[in-house]
Design an enzyme around this catalytic site. Structure first.
Site, PDB file in Angstrom:
ATOM      1  N   ASP A 110       6.489  -1.197  -3.029  1.00 50.67           N
ATOM      2  CA  ASP A 110       5.411  -0.314  -3.467  1.00 50.67           C
ATOM      3  C   ASP A 110       4.997  -0.731  -4.875  1.00 50.67           C
ATOM      4  O   ASP A 110       5.795  -0.665  -5.811  1.00 50.67           O
ATOM      5  CB  ASP A 110       5.908   1.133  -3.481  1.00 50.67           C
ATOM      6  CG  ASP A 110       4.816   2.136  -3.179  1.00 50.67           C
ATOM      7  OD1 ASP A 110       3.681   1.900  -3.647  1.00 50.67           O
ATOM      8  OD2 ASP A 110       5.077   3.130  -2.487  1.00 50.67           O
ATOM      9  N   ASP A 216      -0.553   1.204  -4.552  1.00 43.34           N
ATOM     10  CA  ASP A 216      -0.737   2.644  -4.689  1.00 43.34           C
ATOM     11  C   ASP A 216      -2.044   3.000  -5.386  1.00 43.34           C
ATOM     12  O   ASP A 216      -2.439   2.363  -6.374  1.00 43.34           O
ATOM     13  CB  ASP A 216       0.442   3.208  -5.495  1.00 43.34           C
ATOM     14  CG  ASP A 216       0.354   4.696  -5.727  1.00 43.34           C
ATOM     15  OD1 ASP A 216       0.508   5.444  -4.744  1.00 43.34           O
ATOM     16  OD2 ASP A 216       0.115   5.108  -6.882  1.00 43.34           O
ATOM     17  N   GLU A 282       5.430 -18.468   4.102  1.00 44.36           N
ATOM     18  CA  GLU A 282       5.377 -17.134   4.697  1.00 44.36           C
ATOM     19  C   GLU A 282       4.129 -16.409   4.200  1.00 44.36           C
ATOM     20  O   GLU A 282       3.848 -16.394   3.005  1.00 44.36           O
ATOM     21  CB  GLU A 282       6.607 -16.306   4.313  1.00 44.36           C
ATOM     22  CG  GLU A 282       6.576 -14.910   4.918  1.00 44.36           C
ATOM     23  CD  GLU A 282       7.582 -13.956   4.290  1.00 44.36           C
ATOM     24  OE1 GLU A 282       8.180 -13.164   5.029  1.00 44.36           O
ATOM     25  OE2 GLU A 282       7.764 -14.009   3.054  1.00 44.36           O
ATOM     26  N   HIS A 353       4.613   9.826   2.654  1.00 48.58           N
ATOM     27  CA  HIS A 353       5.340  10.732   1.769  1.00 48.58           C
ATOM     28  C   HIS A 353       4.452  11.731   1.039  1.00 48.58           C
ATOM     29  O   HIS A 353       4.964  12.590   0.317  1.00 48.58           O
ATOM     30  CB  HIS A 353       6.114   9.910   0.737  1.00 48.58           C
ATOM     31  CG  HIS A 353       5.209   9.124  -0.173  1.00 48.58           C
ATOM     32  ND1 HIS A 353       4.477   8.037   0.273  1.00 48.58           N
ATOM     33  CD2 HIS A 353       4.898   9.272  -1.479  1.00 48.58           C
ATOM     34  CE1 HIS A 353       3.763   7.558  -0.729  1.00 48.58           C
ATOM     35  NE2 HIS A 353       4.000   8.282  -1.798  1.00 48.58           N
ATOM     36  N   ASP A 354       3.140  11.634   1.203  1.00 49.98           N
ATOM     37  CA  ASP A 354       2.208  12.539   0.533  1.00 49.98           C
ATOM     38  C   ASP A 354       1.593  13.578   1.466  1.00 49.98           C
ATOM     39  O   ASP A 354       0.853  14.452   1.014  1.00 49.98           O
ATOM     40  CB  ASP A 354       1.054  11.742  -0.107  1.00 49.98           C
ATOM     41  CG  ASP A 354       1.481  10.978  -1.339  1.00 49.98           C
ATOM     42  OD1 ASP A 354       2.421  11.430  -2.021  1.00 49.98           O
ATOM     43  OD2 ASP A 354       0.881   9.923  -1.625  1.00 49.98           O
TER      44      ASP A 354
END
Length: 549
Positions: A110, A216, A282, A353-354
């Site tokens: 995050d 975020d 990757e 989570h919010d």
């Protein structure tokens, strides 16, 4: 409710991992406590990686684990290059990455770029007007009222967490902007030093083996440039929300503090940094969080020859509740798929989570249907920890409340309307003390009251359960029809939705959602891609039977 999943067995497709990844959000504080202090940690996550592998997860997104005073449970970062001691050490993180790779899992971090903690060395020096850090943050003089010489904030902007978005610093003699908690000063992205600093943060973690980032609150990175408004930050006008009061974020139209054009250029620049590492073997993934209209979200994919990110699609979160019918759900799917630029990858989110938990938002009788939908649609699926069990929001008293958004209401009666704590309660591993999450006498948030009924151990041993259905669908997700097949979505009635993924002349997966409490007949004969007899391989908890005619 009746819910069925039908498909013809196939071999999984070999595509770029991220394009069809099943990503699982781990909220570390609430996942597994390994040392008995009541707080989940990195060793706890490492311990439970086999569970995630067995469930069919491809990548794990970790909510912030960086050094922080935890005024906003880790989203107030004081050092982007250090691990918060309550979560462990850098060695613990390296062990997590190494173990995950051994299991074929990837780690996504995050990234919180809009603000830091006010305990960050950057902010401490900026507050002292250190020449290098002076303009790292948004600083502005207050406005003095001529009548009584009272000093007011630079503008009327309101924080997401209520009240003024400006805080006065006695030391510097100016206000700083904080669009979230007071202890989260906003960085100044009009300063090239800040932009380079944050690119180095990305490189730091890419060098340590992470596979990408969730970014975020990205759409608030920039504010209106005061140079264009006479050297001042312009006031925002009143919103159309009649229930909002002046302290509420919803009271204003945020035309000067979100979705500005400069945001997208910065995202494209970060994508370029990730591409430096992608070239080493990757693909490095980036998904951006922005609560915005679809037109704004589509710009995150890229423009004018520049690659961007995959934007979170919150349509299934924002627009689906206990009363939503399948015609409305189909409209959500169609809007994203038709507006998404050609060649790009969709994303599907049921919770995070919010937000209130999926089962609390849509009802436990629709959990299987919504989980199936996210996993069967083309693109990337995101699951918030516990949604695979059908976890519901826990009750958190005013005394136990941790969320600053609730605490800032100063209201022990109505705080719960703003609190995100109920969806953050510890993961219920079993029916023992603290749901098997911790051996501590007290956990950072209380476990949900129903943990003895809703826990992983119980659902694994049950004949049918939300978890078993989720795991079955996750396994089916690996087949060619889901990995690279075409999509057809049909609302047969207001309660029955049929989703078909198929490869011509090869295989098909058919998912049937019945959101009513009644049984019914579904006629698939007019679907030309279905030319063979189908087999039922997974059915939801509330599906009591199926007759193939």
């Amino acid at each position: 409710m009746r819910l069925l999943l039908i498909f013809v067995v196939s071999v999984s497709a070999d595509l770029n991992w991220w394009k069809t990844a099943l990503v699982y959000q781990v909220y570390p504080r609430s996942f597994k406590d390994s040392d008995g202090d009541g707080i989940g940690d990195l060793k706890g996550v490492t311990e439970k990686l086999p569970y995630l592998k067995d469930t069919g997860i491809d990548a794990i997104w970790l909510s912030p684990i960086f050094l922080s005073p935890m005024r906003d449970v880790g989203y107030d970062i004081s050092d982007y290059r250090k691990i918060a001691p309550e979560f462990g050490t850098m060695l613990d993180f390296e062990m997590l990455v190494r173990t995950a790779k051994e299991l074929g899992l990837r780690i996504i971090l995050d990234f919180v770029p809009n603000h830091t903690s006010n305990e960050s060395e950057w902010f401490v020096r900026s507050q002292k007007s250190d020449p290098h850090y002076k303009d790292y943050y948004i600083w502005a003089d207050g406005i003095t009222k001529e009548a009584d010489q009272e000093m007011l904030p630079p503008s009327n902007w309101v924080s997401h967490f209520r009240k003024s978005a400006w805080k006065y610093s006695e030391e510097r003699g100016q206000y700083y902007l904080h669009q979230f908690v007071i202890g989260q000063p906003d960085l100044n992205y009009r300063n090239e030093k800040v932009q380079e600093e944050m690119k180095e943060v990305l490189r730091f973690w890419l060098d340590r083996g992470v596979s990408g980032f969730r970014v975020d609150a990205v759409n608030v990175l920039y504010e209106a440039d005061p140079k264009n408004y006479g050297g001042r930050y312009p006031d925002e006008s009143r919103s159309d929300d009649p229930s909002a009061v002046p302290d509420d974020y919803e009271y204003l139209k945020h035309i000067y503090t979100r979705d500005l054009d400069e945001v997208y250029t910065t995202i494209y620049d970060w994508r370029q940094v990730l591409d430096e590492y992608t070239s080493k073997g990757e693909y490095k993934f980036m998904v951006t969080e922005a609560y915005a209209d679809v037109e704004h979200l589509m710009r995150y994919y890229g423009a004018e020859g520049r690659n961007g990110s995959v934007p979170f699609n919150f349509g299934l979160v924002d627009k689906v509740n206990k009363d939503t019918n399948v015609v409305e759900i189909k409209a959500i799917i169609d809007e994203w798929m038709t507006k998404m630029p050609a060649g790009k990858v969709a994303s599907w989110v049921n919770g995070n989570h919010d937000q209130p938990r999926l089962a609390s938002r849509v009802g436990t009788n629709r959990v299987d249907a919504m989980n199936m939908l996210a996993l069967i649609l083309p693109g990337i699926a995101f699951t918030y920890q516990g949604e695979e069990l059908g976890m519901t929001d826990g009750f958190i008293s005013w005394e136990d409340t941790q969320d600053p958004r609730a605490c800032n209401t100063d209201d022990p009666v109505n705080y719960w309307k703003h609190s995100r704590d109920p969806c953050r309660t510890p993961f219920p591993w079993d029916g023992s003390l603290n749901a098997g999450f911790s051996t501590s006498d007290r956990t950072w948030l209380p476990v949900a009251d129903n943990y003895k009924e809703v826990n992983l151990e119980t659902e694994i041993t049950a004949l049918k359960s939300h978890y078993k259905f989720y795991r079955d669908v996750a396994a089916i997700r690996k087949c060619d029809a889901i990995q690279k097949g075409r999509l057809d979505v049909k609302a047969l009635t207001e309660s029955i939705l049929v989703i078909v993924r198929w490869i011509p002349n090869a295989e098909a997966v058919v998912a049937i959602m019945n959101l009513s409490e009644n049984t019914g007949t579904v006629d698939l004969s007019n679907m030309e891609m279905l030319t063979v007899k189908l087999k039922v391989v997974a059915s939801g908890v509330d599906c009591n039977g199926f007759e193939n005619k």
